[in-house]
Design a protein around this motif. Sequence first.
Motif, PDB file in Angstrom:
ATOM      1  N   TRP A  33       0.831  -1.198   0.000  1.00  0.00           N
ATOM      2  CA  TRP A  33       0.000   0.000   0.000  1.00  0.00           C
ATOM      3  C   TRP A  33       0.870   1.255   0.000  1.00  0.00           C
ATOM      4  O   TRP A  33       0.636   2.196  -0.765  1.00  0.00           O
ATOM      5  N   LEU A  50      -6.967   3.780  -1.663  1.00  0.00           N
ATOM      6  CA  LEU A  50      -8.086   3.044  -1.059  1.00  0.00           C
ATOM      7  C   LEU A  50      -9.147   2.726  -2.099  1.00  0.00           C
ATOM      8  O   LEU A  50      -9.751   1.651  -2.088  1.00  0.00           O
ATOM      9  N   ALA A 104      -7.852  -2.318   1.251  1.00  0.00           N
ATOM     10  CA  ALA A 104      -8.228  -1.362   2.288  1.00  0.00           C
ATOM     11  C   ALA A 104      -9.034  -2.043   3.396  1.00  0.00           C
ATOM     12  O   ALA A 104      -8.842  -1.750   4.584  1.00  0.00           O
ATOM     13  N   LEU A 141      -8.758   0.158   6.758  1.00  0.00           N
ATOM     14  CA  LEU A 141      -8.691   1.579   6.458  1.00  0.00           C
ATOM     15  C   LEU A 141     -10.006   2.061   5.860  1.00  0.00           C
ATOM     16  O   LEU A 141     -10.458   1.545   4.841  1.00  0.00           O
TER      17      LEU A 141
END
Length: 263
Positions: free
Chosen positions: A23, A221, A228, A233
């Motif tokens: 990420w 995201l 995610a 998140l």
Amino acid sequence: MTWIAALPMYNVTPALDLEWREWLDDVVRRVKPACRIVEPDEELPGFWRRPNLLLSQTCGYPLMHGLHEQVQLIATPRFDAPGCEGAHYSSVLVTRADAQFDTLAACRGARAAYNQDDSNSGMNVFRHAVAPHSRAGMFFSAVLRTGSHLGSLRAVADNRADVAAVDCVTFAFVGDVMPDLARRVRAIGMTAASPGLPLIASGTVPPATIEALREALNETLEIRPERAKRLRLQGFSVLPLTDYERIEQLENEARAAGYARLG
């Protein structure tokens, strides 16, 4: 200047560490393709102060104890975890699954574990929660510094300690990826809330790059929603530094109650 980035805070397992690195790589490539993702090769307080730090994550306690003078706030993650509300989070007070303790007050004379002296979630909010129950600055019979939230959980599970305060995001990840450990402990309460662990950049990073980083955080995201979700998140909030004064408030309240340190 060669930019560097690292996310050292929520790497509960190697697999989760890899997810975070992937990420982070997606984020920084959208902003500074030459940025290197690194493993911090020194104590984190020094690493966070590097002038070529493009992106990392810190704890709010060191942030408010001098680090804010050398870094910029990028954003604060909003996590999907019990104990989180928006960009704020609490710590879970945990004991062994078979322990006799049902409340923090019942832990008088027990053994405490905490991760680091400069941790908000493992020390500062724990101290704040204990302070009303302390007598002459004392509450526990022994205090063990473990070096990490995972270490504190293992100390409790292995009967080397009786109670600890564990960042609720870490606790949720442990439930996801280390269910055996999660089953060996249980929650007996929650601490007061404060702003979550912020993403930071060196004070040398230009304002336009800070804005580009904020855009990239949300873009990553949207393009990989399944990742995610695994990282829990939900999004990011841009909080002013004044919001983090809540951490100093909790510290001051504990000190005013005569409980300056865990003990």
